[in-house]
Write a protein that holds these residues in place. Sequence first.
Motif, mmCIF file in Angstrom:
data_model
loop_
_atom_site.group_PDB
_atom_site.id
_atom_site.type_symbol
_atom_site.label_atom_id
_atom_site.label_comp_id
_atom_site.label_asym_id
_atom_site.label_seq_id
_atom_site.Cartn_x
_atom_site.Cartn_y
_atom_site.Cartn_z
ATOM 1 N N GLU A 169 0.608 -1.023 8.895
ATOM 2 C CA GLU A 169 -0.161 -1.262 7.912
ATOM 3 C C GLU A 169 -1.032 -0.043 7.168
ATOM 4 O OE1 GLU A 169 -3.609 -4.558 6.396
ATOM 5 O OE2 GLU A 169 -3.224 -4.053 8.545
ATOM 6 N N ILE A 207 -0.381 1.711 3.624
ATOM 7 C CA ILE A 207 -1.542 1.549 2.762
ATOM 8 C C ILE A 207 -1.902 3.019 2.198
ATOM 9 C CG2 ILE A 207 -4.076 0.948 2.423
ATOM 10 C CD1 ILE A 207 -3.456 -1.460 4.153
ATOM 11 N N SER A 224 0.647 4.630 -0.017
ATOM 12 C CA SER A 224 0.504 3.860 -1.232
ATOM 13 C C SER A 224 -0.574 4.551 -2.192
ATOM 14 C CB SER A 224 0.491 2.637 -1.176
ATOM 15 O OG SER A 224 0.191 1.920 -2.460
#
Length: 91
Positions: free
Chosen positions: A70, A74, A77
Amino acid sequence: MSGRRTVYEIYWEILVYCRSPRSFTAIINRCDLNSKTGQEYLEFLVRRGYLVPVTEGEKTSYHAAPAAAEYIAIFSSLYQKLFDATPEFKL
């Protein structure tokens, strides 16, 4: 943007590199860290549950925990949105 990496970039580099188990020495060499700083980063990531130490005999390696996926996604991105480029890491 300057050439200095942020703490978040260094965490990302360590976690990406440790998708396969890696030794402390391999991590600090690949991520261009000194021993003291590298140990601090690894300890933080272990405490947060993003990195798992795996001990076999007298050797310890580090492996990215499932929770690291995760963070990697994240961070990647966000970085791409901010800089219109993917994070640089010499894998």
